[in-house]
Design a protein around this motif. Structure first.
Motif, PDB file in Angstrom:
ATOM      1  N   GLY A   1       0.832  -1.190   0.000  1.00  0.00           N
ATOM      2  CA  GLY A   1       0.000   0.000   0.000  1.00  0.00           C
ATOM      3  C   GLY A   1       0.870   1.244   0.000  1.00  0.00           C
ATOM      4  N   LYS A   2       0.607   2.151   0.938  1.00  0.00           N
ATOM      5  CA  LYS A   2       1.414   3.356   1.057  1.00  0.00           C
ATOM      6  C   LYS A   2       2.611   3.180   1.977  1.00  0.00           C
ATOM      7  N   ASN A   3       2.722   2.023   2.599  1.00  0.00           N
ATOM      8  CA  ASN A   3       3.788   1.785   3.563  1.00  0.00           C
ATOM      9  C   ASN A   3       4.867   0.903   2.961  1.00  0.00           C
ATOM     10  N   LEU A   4       6.074   1.035   3.506  1.00  0.00           N
ATOM     11  CA  LEU A   4       7.194   0.172   3.140  1.00  0.00           C
ATOM     12  C   LEU A   4       7.461  -0.781   4.300  1.00  0.00           C
ATOM     13  N   ILE A   5       7.387  -2.069   4.026  1.00  0.00           N
ATOM     14  CA  ILE A   5       7.600  -3.088   5.046  1.00  0.00           C
ATOM     15  C   ILE A   5       9.063  -3.531   4.974  1.00  0.00           C
ATOM     16  N   PRO A   6       9.869  -3.276   6.015  1.00  0.00           N
ATOM     17  CA  PRO A   6      11.300  -3.634   5.958  1.00  0.00           C
ATOM     18  C   PRO A   6      11.502  -5.140   6.056  1.00  0.00           C
ATOM     19  N   PHE A   7      12.486  -5.622   5.300  1.00  0.00           N
ATOM     20  CA  PHE A   7      12.866  -7.026   5.327  1.00  0.00           C
ATOM     21  C   PHE A   7      14.371  -7.096   5.531  1.00  0.00           C
ATOM     22  N   ALA A   8      14.793  -7.680   6.615  1.00  0.00           N
ATOM     23  CA  ALA A   8      16.211  -7.870   6.865  1.00  0.00           C
ATOM     24  C   ALA A   8      16.736  -8.999   5.984  1.00  0.00           C
ATOM     25  N   SER A   9      18.062  -9.176   5.995  1.00  0.00           N
ATOM     26  CA  SER A   9      18.669 -10.189   5.128  1.00  0.00           C
ATOM     27  C   SER A   9      18.186 -11.587   5.497  1.00  0.00           C
ATOM     28  N   TYR A  10      18.032 -11.854   6.791  1.00  0.00           N
ATOM     29  CA  TYR A  10      17.559 -13.183   7.182  1.00  0.00           C
ATOM     30  C   TYR A  10      16.095 -13.374   6.825  1.00  0.00           C
ATOM     31  N   ASP A  11      15.321 -12.268   6.769  1.00  0.00           N
ATOM     32  CA  ASP A  11      13.936 -12.381   6.304  1.00  0.00           C
ATOM     33  C   ASP A  11      13.884 -12.704   4.819  1.00  0.00           C
ATOM     34  N   LEU A  12      14.770 -12.066   4.044  1.00  0.00           N
ATOM     35  CA  LEU A  12      14.788 -12.318   2.605  1.00  0.00           C
ATOM     36  C   LEU A  12      15.163 -13.758   2.301  1.00  0.00           C
ATOM     37  N   SER A  13      16.098 -14.296   3.050  1.00  0.00           N
ATOM     38  CA  SER A  13      16.512 -15.677   2.803  1.00  0.00           C
ATOM     39  C   SER A  13      15.398 -16.666   3.125  1.00  0.00           C
ATOM     40  N   SER A  14      14.539 -16.317   4.068  1.00  0.00           N
ATOM     41  CA  SER A  14      13.453 -17.232   4.433  1.00  0.00           C
ATOM     42  C   SER A  14      12.252 -17.109   3.521  1.00  0.00           C
ATOM     43  N   THR A  15      12.162 -16.022   2.714  1.00  0.00           N
ATOM     44  CA  THR A  15      11.026 -15.887   1.803  1.00  0.00           C
ATOM     45  C   THR A  15      11.096 -16.885   0.660  1.00  0.00           C
ATOM     46  N   ALA A  16      12.293 -17.244   0.217  1.00  0.00           N
ATOM     47  CA  ALA A  16      12.458 -18.179  -0.887  1.00  0.00           C
ATOM     48  C   ALA A  16      12.648 -19.583  -0.332  1.00  0.00           C
ATOM     49  N   GLU A  17      11.748 -20.474  -0.745  1.00  0.00           N
ATOM     50  CA  GLU A  17      11.864 -21.855  -0.297  1.00  0.00           C
ATOM     51  C   GLU A  17      12.990 -22.550  -1.053  1.00  0.00           C
ATOM     52  N   PRO A  18      13.717 -23.455  -0.428  1.00  0.00           N
ATOM     53  CA  PRO A  18      14.797 -24.162  -1.126  1.00  0.00           C
ATOM     54  C   PRO A  18      14.235 -25.096  -2.192  1.00  0.00           C
ATOM     55  N   HIS A  19      14.874 -25.104  -3.357  1.00  0.00           N
ATOM     56  CA  HIS A  19      14.461 -25.949  -4.477  1.00  0.00           C
ATOM     57  C   HIS A  19      15.652 -26.757  -4.943  1.00  0.00           C
ATOM     58  N   LEU A  20      15.421 -28.016  -5.239  1.00  0.00           N
ATOM     59  CA  LEU A  20      16.458 -28.889  -5.750  1.00  0.00           C
ATOM     60  C   LEU A  20      16.429 -28.895  -7.273  1.00  0.00           C
ATOM     61  N   LYS A  21      17.581 -29.117  -7.879  1.00  0.00           N
ATOM     62  CA  LYS A  21      17.655 -29.222  -9.341  1.00  0.00           C
ATOM     63  C   LYS A  21      16.834 -30.410  -9.794  1.00  0.00           C
ATOM     64  N   CYS A  22      15.964 -30.184 -10.785  1.00  0.00           N
ATOM     65  CA  CYS A  22      15.075 -31.270 -11.181  1.00  0.00           C
ATOM     66  C   CYS A  22      14.514 -31.023 -12.573  1.00  0.00           C
ATOM     67  N   LEU A  23      14.018 -32.077 -13.197  1.00  0.00           N
ATOM     68  CA  LEU A  23      13.230 -32.044 -14.425  1.00  0.00           C
ATOM     69  C   LEU A  23      12.162 -33.120 -14.269  1.00  0.00           C
ATOM     70  N   GLN A  24      11.090 -32.765 -13.543  1.00  0.00           N
ATOM     71  CA  GLN A  24      10.071 -33.724 -13.143  1.00  0.00           C
ATOM     72  C   GLN A  24       8.868 -33.644 -14.082  1.00  0.00           C
ATOM     73  N   VAL A  25       8.428 -34.797 -14.523  1.00  0.00           N
ATOM     74  CA  VAL A  25       7.238 -34.879 -15.363  1.00  0.00           C
ATOM     75  C   VAL A  25       6.002 -34.821 -14.473  1.00  0.00           C
ATOM     76  N   ILE A  26       5.167 -33.795 -14.668  1.00  0.00           N
ATOM     77  CA  ILE A  26       3.937 -33.640 -13.889  1.00  0.00           C
ATOM     78  C   ILE A  26       2.807 -34.429 -14.519  1.00  0.00           C
ATOM     79  N   GLY A  27       2.760 -34.437 -15.832  1.00  0.00           N
ATOM     80  CA  GLY A  27       1.706 -35.133 -16.554  1.00  0.00           C
ATOM     81  C   GLY A  27       1.915 -34.974 -18.044  1.00  0.00           C
ATOM     82  N   PHE A  28       0.904 -35.371 -18.808  1.00  0.00           N
ATOM     83  CA  PHE A  28       0.992 -35.314 -20.258  1.00  0.00           C
ATOM     84  C   PHE A  28      -0.254 -34.622 -20.812  1.00  0.00           C
ATOM     85  N   SER A  29      -0.078 -34.005 -21.974  1.00  0.00           N
ATOM     86  CA  SER A  29      -1.194 -33.326 -22.614  1.00  0.00           C
ATOM     87  C   SER A  29      -1.009 -33.430 -24.116  1.00  0.00           C
TER      88      SER A  29
END
Length: 726
Positions: free
Chosen positions: A313-341
């Motif tokens: 909105g009109k406010n700025l919400i501060p995010f420290a470095s440790y907050d930024l690191s926790s916003t992104a969930e860890p992801h492993l390298k992958c090429l996973q088939v979800i389905g077919f179309s």
């Protein structure tokens, strides 16, 4: 990273400076043009490739194999292997001239071979480009065998640029001398060749036939270099992992970038002061950025004192470095088939991303499983929907794998697909096809057929083929940047060159067999005429065209040019204000049904100006308001509004002569009499007030102001007497 070693071996003998029949330039000029183009492309796309320049047929001798017996004479090594630069380009253009001395081209090849003996490091390819018209002498058979042995032993690629040495050319000419035209539309011409040239071409043909070497004529080489060739990229993988089909079945695969936009190098900021100095250096400007608070001292803060914030909105919400690191969930390298179309359910306009990745099997036992998977997708006309994350903790992408099967290889092409938030839903009104006649639809069909590119180009053999194939179409922006940058590097003070004809042909294409395009367009214009519809301007947009008065002629262009901003914004007036009451009142009174309201607001404004005036500060403005009020009432034939207001005006300002309520503004009545502002009489407008009554009104105001002044003088005298008695 491995590099290429390239030797430019150029003949500068007497025959290279002669312009023969059928040629617009001498062989040496064409050789320099081809060599400089090669160097310019390497400089434009910086690489680790190194060039050496060898000239034979020079007056001086400068090579390591020359001796006092005259061996390898008149051969000069201008530059040993080094990365190409601007001085080398300038040397080729300004210093290389033809001479009256001939030199053996076989000796020149041996000197070029000797340069490779003294090089070390990781070398990818070794190449020699020899430019000659074969008009120079050559040595015996032993020297030729020595050259062929050295070329094959060290795996050196030899390319001869000059005469046409193709077997088909000789058989077609039956031994006669012939020079092909410089362009596609220019016919060839018979030329005279010397005995030395004939013998030299035979030796060069022997060299070509006894090794895997190539030869090009000058015109063929120039045409091949018109396309800017980007530096050959190393075949590096962007993904190495498995295609995961379920938890227990995995197919190993490698991913490579198949398509990615090629961008020109970014501009660099240079110092104009350094450029004018005697030692300019690199002239590069270093950008330094600091952060300061918005206080009076402009306090500088360091990066460790800063924190990032997300706007909410009109406010700025501060995010420290440790907050930024926790916003992104860890992801492993992958090429996973979800389905077919099925392929028809994946729309092409849903493809996003800036690159296309191709997945191929590594040379392992898994290649059979990969091929079976791709073949099944192809036969069922399906695509695999996958979750792709090319490295750990990278943002995962949603995409699809398309099978691409060819006789010699099989691959899966990855196209990124959008998420729900990426798709923008728009609703457009559909067209009613019943409104179009069959003739209109057929005319558009003919137009589409005439613009079909699948068989729009005719190749040199006369066969029709596809036009504008991506692998043959250069990027006009990159080509133009290359052309202008190369020209400016060598010609600092001249104007930039015109657009290259090759690029101009791509921007303004003309193909044979498309003469009926114009006829199709004319037919469409006759059947489906386009009618220009004017802009639907709002009332605000027409304020400059609005009539000044009801029923009056439109405003002239001269009056519009002289109109100020207040006048332009007057159409938005909804109330008579105190800043510009005259214009507000005049504009508001013109609006339909707003005259009475405008008069009431004008009366309130006049009374307010007088009563809130400090001394006589607002009197002139109030007088102008009354004058405007009077003029408008006469104009709209509504005299009663003003007459009624003026008759009660004296009571509202100073009261009656018997019971004055406020005698501070009696000076305004004097000003009103002085300006001769009175009631509207029958002489000006149809009303009940006569001219005598209007004059009597002014006399009454004059008497009231006189009585008030006399009373004030008496009171002042009494106060003075009282003060004297004290």
């Amino acid at each position: 990273m491995a590099k290429d070693l390239i030797v430019l071996c150029i003949d500068t003998g007497p025959s290279m400076g002669h312009i023969t029949a059928g040629q617009a330039e001498s062989p040496l000029s064409l050789s320099i043009k081809i060599a400089t183009t090669m160097l310019q492309q390497k400089i434009f796309y910086p690489t680790k490739d190194e060039f050496a320049l060898v000239l034979f047929g020079t007056r001086e001798t400068a090579n390591d194999l020359a001796d006092d017996d005259g061996n390898y004479a008149n051969i000069s090594i201008v530059q040993k292997f080094s990365q190409p630069d601007l001085p080398l380009l300038q040397y080729l253009l300004e210093e290389v001239k033809h001479s009256d001395i001939s030199s053996d081209f076989i000796d020149a090849l041996i000197v070029s071979l000797d340069l490779f003996q003294k090089c070390s490091g990781r070398i990818n390819e070794k190449k020699i480009y020899m430019f000659t018209d074969a008009g120079c002498p050559f040595d015996d058979q032993d020297q030729l065998d020595q050259v062929l042995t050295g070329l094959n032993k060290h795996s050196i690629d030899l390319t001869i640029i000059g005469p046409d040495l193709s077997p088909s050319h000789d058989s077609a000419m039956n031994g006669s001398d012939y020079h092909p035209g410089d362009g596609d539309n220019k016919p060839g011409k018979m030329v005279h060749k010397s005995k030395a040239q004939r013998a030299g071409e035979e030796i060069l043909q022997r060299i070509i036939s006894q090794g895997d070497f190539a030869s090009f004529s000058f015109s063929e080489a120039l045409k091949a270099l018109t396309h800017i060739k980007k530096t050959q990229l190393r075949q590096t993988t962007v993904f190495r992992g498995d295609i995961e089909i379920g938890p227990d079945y995995k197919i190993p695969t490698y991913g490579y970038l198949r398509v990615k936009e090629n961008k020109v190098s970014s501009w660099k900021k240079l110092s104009a002061i350094s450029q004018c100095s005697t030692n300019p250096g690199s002239m590069e400007v270093t950008l330094a950025r600091t952060h300061h608070l918005g206080d009076e001292e402009q306090t500088e803060i360091s990066k460790d004192q800063m924190v990032k914030g997300f706007r909410f909105g009109k406010n700025l919400i501060p995010f420290a470095s440790y907050d930024l690191s926790s916003t992104a969930e860890p992801h492993l390298k992958c090429l996973q088939v979800i389905g077919f179309s099925r392929c028809e359910f994946i729309k092409r306009h849903h493809f996003i991303g800036d690159s296309i990745v191709t997945f191929v099997p590594p040379v392992t036992e898994g290649s059979q499983a990969f091929s079976s998977f791709a073949q099944a997708l192809y036969e069922m006309n399906c695509t695999a929907i996958v979750r792709y994350c090319f490295r750990k903790n990278a943002n995962p992408k949603l995409g699809c794998l398309y099978p691409h099967i060819r006789p010699d290889y099989t691959e899966l092409l990855f196209f990124q697909l959008p998420y729900a938030e990426d798709i923008r839903e728009f609703t457009f009104a559909s067209l009613n096809e019943s409104e179009h006649s069959q003739e209109e639809i057929e005319s558009m069909d003919d137009f589409l057929d005439s613009m079909d590119l699948s068989e729009a180009f005719i190749d040199p053999t006369g066969d029709r083929c596809e036009a504008f194939e991506p692998k043959y179409v250069p990027n006009p922006h990159i080509h133009r940047m290359f052309q202008c940058t190369s020209h400016r590097a060598l010609n600092k003070d001249s104007d930039l060159p015109k657009l290259d004809p090759l690029i101009n042909d791509y921007l303004n294409p003309t193909f044979p067999g498309r003469t009926n395009v114009k006829n199709c367009l004319e037919m469409i214009q006759n059947l489906c005429p386009l009618i220009e519809i004017g802009d639907k301007k709002t009332k605000k947009a027409n304020i400059f065209k609005k009539d000044i008065e009801t029923g009056a002629a439109p405003v002239s262009e001269e009056l519009i040019e002289n109109m100020d901003i207040d006048e332009a914004l007057s159409s938005d007036v909804s109330k008579v204000g105190s800043i510009n009451p005259v214009k507000d009142f005049e504009e508001l009174s013109k609006k339909h049904g707003m005259f009475r309201l405008a008069c009431e607001q004008m009366q309130e404004c006049i009374i307010s100006l007088i009563k809130e005036s400090f001394s006589d500060q607002n009197y002139p403005k109030a007088i102008s308001c009354i004058e405007s009020y009077r003029e408008v009432c006469v104009k709209f034939k509504q005299p009663a509004m003003l007459n009624k207001f003026l008759q009660s005006f004296r009571n509202k300002i100073i009261g009656s002569s018997d019971n004055p309520r406020d005698q501070r503004h009696q000076a305004f009545l004097t000003l009103l009499v002085k300006e001769d502002i009175t009631l509207i009489s029958k002489n000006e407008c149809d009303c009940d007030v006569t001219l005598e009554e209007a004059r009597l009104f002014l006399q009454t105001l004059h008497s009231i102001s006189t009585e008030v002044d006399a009373k004030n003088e008496t009171q002042d005298d009494e106060v003075d007497d009282l003060l004297e008695n004290m």
